[in-house]
Write an enzyme that holds these catalytic residues in place. Structure first.
Site, PDB file in Angstrom:
ATOM      1  N   ARG A   1      42.972  50.594  78.208  1.00  0.00           N
ATOM      2  CA  ARG A   1      41.992  49.788  77.469  1.00  0.00           C
ATOM      3  C   ARG A   1      42.199  48.292  77.690  1.00  0.00           C
ATOM      4  O   ARG A   1      41.238  47.532  77.719  1.00  0.00           O
ATOM      5  CB  ARG A   1      42.035  50.134  75.981  1.00  0.00           C
ATOM      6  CG  ARG A   1      41.325  51.449  75.722  1.00  0.00           C
ATOM      7  CD  ARG A   1      41.281  51.787  74.271  1.00  0.00           C
ATOM      8  NE  ARG A   1      40.254  52.795  74.030  1.00  0.00           N
ATOM      9  CZ  ARG A   1      40.223  53.580  72.966  1.00  0.00           C
ATOM     10  NH1 ARG A   1      41.142  53.477  72.036  1.00  0.00           N
ATOM     11  NH2 ARG A   1      39.256  54.455  72.821  1.00  0.00           N
TER      12      ARG A   1
ATOM     13  N   LYS B   1      34.680  71.934  68.646  1.00  0.00           N
ATOM     14  CA  LYS B   1      33.639  72.311  67.682  1.00  0.00           C
ATOM     15  C   LYS B   1      32.229  72.126  68.203  1.00  0.00           C
ATOM     16  O   LYS B   1      31.909  71.091  68.790  1.00  0.00           O
ATOM     17  CB  LYS B   1      33.769  71.454  66.430  1.00  0.00           C
ATOM     18  CG  LYS B   1      35.004  71.715  65.615  1.00  0.00           C
ATOM     19  CD  LYS B   1      34.793  71.054  64.268  1.00  0.00           C
ATOM     20  CE  LYS B   1      36.045  70.665  63.570  1.00  0.00           C
ATOM     21  NZ  LYS B   1      35.866  69.382  62.883  1.00  0.00           N
TER      22      LYS B   1
ATOM     23  N   GLY C   1      37.382  61.402  74.342  1.00  0.00           N
ATOM     24  CA  GLY C   1      38.807  61.088  74.437  1.00  0.00           C
ATOM     25  C   GLY C   1      39.634  62.144  75.161  1.00  0.00           C
ATOM     26  O   GLY C   1      40.397  61.833  76.076  1.00  0.00           O
TER      27      GLY C   1
ATOM     28  N   GLY D   1      34.260  58.324  70.321  1.00  0.00           N
ATOM     29  CA  GLY D   1      33.200  58.414  69.320  1.00  0.00           C
ATOM     30  C   GLY D   1      31.961  57.638  69.729  1.00  0.00           C
ATOM     31  O   GLY D   1      30.831  58.114  69.568  1.00  0.00           O
TER      32      GLY D   1
HETATM   33  P1  ADP Z   1      36.617  65.229  73.574  1.00  0.00           P
HETATM   34  O1  ADP Z   1      37.679  64.398  72.903  1.00  0.00           O
HETATM   35  O2  ADP Z   1      36.705  65.189  75.060  1.00  0.00           O
HETATM   36  O3  ADP Z   1      35.255  64.931  73.034  1.00  0.00           O
HETATM   37  P2  ADP Z   1      37.021  67.371  71.698  1.00  0.00           P
HETATM   38  O4  ADP Z   1      37.768  66.449  70.814  1.00  0.00           O
HETATM   39  O5  ADP Z   1      35.693  67.838  71.249  1.00  0.00           O
HETATM   40  O6  ADP Z   1      36.925  66.762  73.177  1.00  0.00           O
HETATM   41  O7  ADP Z   1      37.882  68.699  71.925  1.00  0.00           O
HETATM   42  C1  ADP Z   1      39.148  68.680  72.460  1.00  0.00           C
HETATM   43  C2  ADP Z   1      40.005  69.773  71.886  1.00  0.00           C
HETATM   44  O8  ADP Z   1      39.378  71.047  72.015  1.00  0.00           O
HETATM   45  C3  ADP Z   1      41.325  69.881  72.594  1.00  0.00           C
HETATM   46  O9  ADP Z   1      42.355  69.515  71.709  1.00  0.00           O
HETATM   47  C4  ADP Z   1      41.414  71.356  72.990  1.00  0.00           C
HETATM   48  O10 ADP Z   1      42.690  71.917  72.779  1.00  0.00           O
HETATM   49  C5  ADP Z   1      40.394  72.001  72.097  1.00  0.00           C
HETATM   50  N1  ADP Z   1      39.913  73.267  72.652  1.00  0.00           N
HETATM   51  C6  ADP Z   1      39.356  73.481  73.844  1.00  0.00           C
HETATM   52  N2  ADP Z   1      39.110  74.784  74.049  1.00  0.00           N
HETATM   53  C7  ADP Z   1      39.548  75.435  72.932  1.00  0.00           C
HETATM   54  C8  ADP Z   1      39.582  76.808  72.520  1.00  0.00           C
HETATM   55  N3  ADP Z   1      39.121  77.773  73.301  1.00  0.00           N
HETATM   56  N4  ADP Z   1      40.104  77.090  71.309  1.00  0.00           N
HETATM   57  C9  ADP Z   1      40.570  76.100  70.505  1.00  0.00           C
HETATM   58  N5  ADP Z   1      40.563  74.798  70.832  1.00  0.00           N
HETATM   59  C10 ADP Z   1      40.052  74.466  72.028  1.00  0.00           C
HETATM   60 MG    MG Z   2      38.653  64.546  70.944  1.00  0.00          MG
END
Ligand code: ADP
Ligand code: MG
Length: 404
Positions: A40, A202, A360, A383
């Protein structure tokens, strides 16, 4: 209406107050705070160097951690000033106050071509409350305000938004422009086929993005825990996999919408499933094709996409012109469950398409795979990038002045 760019502002011999995103990950050892990833800070260098080159006095402000409105030594920006000085190969002055007498004095004696970093804006409650008096006090420190803190632009705080009401010039910084160029400009009319890879923990986090991109995407490749809420909607057994029960109806709705719009909405056809979330527990059930009769086994949890899914997704990626990726497709933090995520990252690296990574954890995954420099663009905002992709207006951008 495009926002005024710092490029179009005469900054020579002026005090330029720049909001940057210095919210870097740190590690505390023997009472010393060290920065574990300075991405960053590096990302703000183009704006800072441009301003210094044009003989501006640069006053930087940023938040760091969650000090909850009071000075907390471990959230001081002092170590960041030191790292910035190393990166700039130039001295960086530091004000132990964000606003007030000391800060004003330091600003006053700051010469053209010099940099000053103010202490953490979140040492004041008024920052997050966006209190006009605090915003005004910040504005007093500069003649020109520049917002380069994309990662904080989804927050309407004093240093990200309020301050713009009290200055005569409020412009975007170069990093902010780059983020908007890719996440907004490029995706407004993406080169087709446009493939969106969505994963993460989620569905509820990503609904807005799915709905907004349904209008533009040709194909969605779904992975991560969210896939299993869609399984549930289709009546496919989910075992112990993470399912958001209150989002099953919504999953239905999304599947129907995709059908109606003729958008290809792909779910994993096989998965890595495990009885326990830890390394070394992967079962052999990982290459069997899923059918509606045979989903995830009882007592098992799906933690990554399977081999056949990886192949199917790789084909879609290879044929794409634009690819947006948000959310890892498995629990990539555990190496046993990172194969899907790393394989897709490789497929993106090998593709000639414009590849945009937001979120992230997705960014962390791509970096861990050592493929960051093979992507077209990697967003610095988690975010903020999600909100922008949802089509929301970011307060930190809206507050800036329009181009003439
Ligand atoms: P980003 O930060 O890229 O937007 P998210 O925060 O939505 O991504 O999701 C990341 C998390 O999702 C990671 O910590 C990962 O472990 C979890 N994850 C991915 N696949 C699964 C799964 N099948 N079951 C539970 N958690 C999962
Ligand atoms: Mg995340």
């Amino acid at each position: 209406m495009p926002k005024l760019s710092v490029k179009d502002v005469d900054v020579s011999n002026r005090k330029v107050l720049v909001r940057v995103d210095f919210n870097v990950p740190t590690e505390e050892k023997d009472g010393r705070v060290s920065i574990t990833d300075d991405t960053r800070i590096r990302e703000t260098l183009p704006t800072i160097q441009d301003l210094l080159g044009r003989k501006a006095s640069v006053i930087l402000m940023a938040h760091f951690g969650r000090p909850k409105g009071a000075p907390v030594p471990k959230y001081s920006l002092k170590p960041v000033a030191e790292r910035l000085a190393e990166l700039l190969e130039a001295p960086v002055q530091f004000s132990p106050e964000t606003i007030g007498e000391i800060a004003e004095q330091r600003v006053k004696s700051l010469q053209p071509g010099e940099v000053l970093l103010l202490e953490n804006v979140r040492f004041h409650n008024d920052e997050e409350a966006n209190a006009p008096a605090f915003a005004k006090a910040l504005a007093r420190l500069g003649d020109v305000y520049v917002n380069d803190a994309f990662g904080a632009a989804h927050r309407a705080h004093a240093s990200t938004a309020g301050v713009a009401d009290h200055v005569t010039v409020a412009a975007t910084g170069l990093l902010m422009e780059k983020e908007l160029k890719y996440l907004q400009g490029e995706l407004a009319s993406p080169a087709k086929p446009f493939v969106v890879i969505l994963g993460g923990s989620k569905v509820s986090d990503k609904i807005g993005v799915i709905k907004a991109l349904m209008e533009k995407a040709d194909t969605f490749l779904i992975g991560g825990a969210m896939a299993y809420t869609f399984y549930r909607a289709l009546g496919i057994p989910t075992g112990n996999s993470r399912v958001e029960k209150d989002k099953v109806d919504l999953a239905h709705e999304i599947l129907a919408l995709a059908k109606e719009k003729g958008v290809k909405f792909m779910l994993p056809v096989d998965n890595i499933e495990t009885q326990e979330i830890k390394a070394g527990t992967t079962t052999a059930r990982n290459t069997q094709r899923l059918t509606t009769e045979r989903g995830i086994a009882d007592g098992y949890e799906a933690v990554d996409i399977g081999r056949e899914t990886i192949e199917l997704y790789r084909k879609e990626i290879a044929g794409a012109q634009t690819i947006l990726w948000n959310g890892p497709v498995g629990i990539f933090e555990i190496p046993d469950f990172a194969t899907g995520t790393v394989s897709l990252a490789r497929a993106l690296a090998e593709s000639d398409a414009t590849t945009i990574i937001g979120g992230g954890d997705s960014v962390t995954a791509v970096k861990q795979a050592g493929l960051a420099d093979r992507m077209t663009f990697i967003s610095t905002g988690g975010g903020a990038s999600l909100e922008l992709l949802e089509g929301k207006v970011l307060p930190g951008v809206a507050a800036l002045h329009d181009q003439d």
